[in-house]
Design a protein around this motif. Sequence first.
Motif, short mmCIF file in Angstrom:
data_model
loop_
_atom_site.label_atom_id
_atom_site.label_comp_id
_atom_site.label_asym_id
_atom_site.label_seq_id
_atom_site.Cartn_x
_atom_site.Cartn_y
_atom_site.Cartn_z
N GLN A 108 -24.50 -56.63 17.12
CA GLN A 108 -24.19 -55.55 16.18
C GLN A 108 -22.68 -55.39 16.14
OE1 GLN A 108 -26.20 -53.56 14.14
NE2 GLN A 108 -24.23 -52.80 13.36
N MET A 109 -22.11 -55.51 14.95
CA MET A 109 -20.66 -55.45 14.80
C MET A 109 -20.28 -54.27 13.91
SD MET A 109 -19.73 -59.50 14.45
CE MET A 109 -20.37 -59.65 12.79
N ASN A 110 -19.51 -53.37 14.44
CA ASN A 110 -19.05 -52.20 13.71
C ASN A 110 -17.53 -52.19 13.63
OD1 ASN A 110 -21.76 -51.29 13.61
ND2 ASN A 110 -21.52 -50.22 15.55
N LEU A 156 -18.51 -53.83 19.17
CA LEU A 156 -19.56 -54.84 19.07
C LEU A 156 -20.52 -54.66 20.24
CD1 LEU A 156 -17.38 -55.99 17.14
CD2 LEU A 156 -18.02 -58.27 17.94
N THR A 157 -21.80 -54.86 19.94
CA THR A 157 -22.83 -54.70 20.96
C THR A 157 -23.76 -55.89 20.94
OG1 THR A 157 -22.78 -52.29 20.69
CG2 THR A 157 -24.69 -53.23 21.82
N SER A 164 -19.90 -52.91 8.80
CA SER A 164 -20.76 -53.38 9.88
C SER A 164 -21.63 -54.55 9.43
CB SER A 164 -21.68 -52.24 10.35
OG SER A 164 -20.93 -51.15 10.85
N ARG A 198 -24.94 -57.12 11.35
CA ARG A 198 -25.72 -57.45 12.54
C ARG A 198 -26.12 -58.91 12.46
NH1 ARG A 198 -31.43 -55.14 14.96
NH2 ARG A 198 -32.32 -56.42 13.29
N SER A 247 -27.22 -57.65 22.36
CA SER A 247 -28.51 -57.27 22.93
C SER A 247 -29.46 -58.45 22.79
CB SER A 247 -29.07 -56.02 22.24
OG SER A 247 -29.28 -56.27 20.86
N LEU A 261 -28.92 -60.63 19.63
CA LEU A 261 -28.34 -59.95 18.48
C LEU A 261 -26.88 -59.59 18.77
CD1 LEU A 261 -31.30 -57.49 17.91
CD2 LEU A 261 -30.88 -59.60 16.67
N SER A 300 -28.03 -62.27 14.09
CA SER A 300 -29.21 -62.59 14.86
C SER A 300 -29.21 -64.07 15.20
CB SER A 300 -30.46 -62.24 14.05
OG SER A 300 -31.64 -62.60 14.74
N GLY A 357 -27.42 -63.55 9.36
CA GLY A 357 -26.88 -62.20 9.25
C GLY A 357 -25.43 -62.12 8.85
#
Length: 123
Positions: free
Chosen positions: A79-81, A65-66, A17, A19, A68, A77, A21, A8
Motif C-alpha cells: 500500500q503506497m500513500n 508505504l505498508t 495512493s 496498492r 503486508s 501487498l 499486489s 496494481g
Amino acid sequence: QVQLIESGGGLVEPGGSLRLSCVASGRTFNDYPMAWFRQAPGKEREYVAATFRGTFYTNSVKGRLTISRDDDRNTVLLQMNSLTPEETAVYYCAASTNWFIIDYSLLKDYEYWGQGTQVTVSS
C-alpha cells in the motif's frame, strides 16, 4: 515453475495512493521472506520493504508505504500513500527461501523475481 505476478501499477498524481499486489504460484512462500524493490529510469534497483515474521522498510518510505501479506492467497501487498514523482519506477516483487537473511535490501538474497509493474507519479 515458480512465478511472481505483480499488478496494481498505474498513473497517479503526487500525493496519491496505489496498492500493488504480487501473487506467487508454483510453490508457497508462507513463512519465507518476500519483498518489494523498485527501479527508476537510469538507476539501480533499490529495496523498498520486506516482510518475514515482521515488516521492514527503507527509511524514505516509513510511514507512507505498508507491506503486508495474505498467506492464504500466497500474496504480498504494498500500500503506497503520499506518493512523490521521485517514486516513479518499475516496482518488483521478490521472494526468498532463505530464513537467515540478515540484510533484506540485498538483491542477491532473493531467488525469485516478478516482471515488475510500472508506477508513474505525475500531474
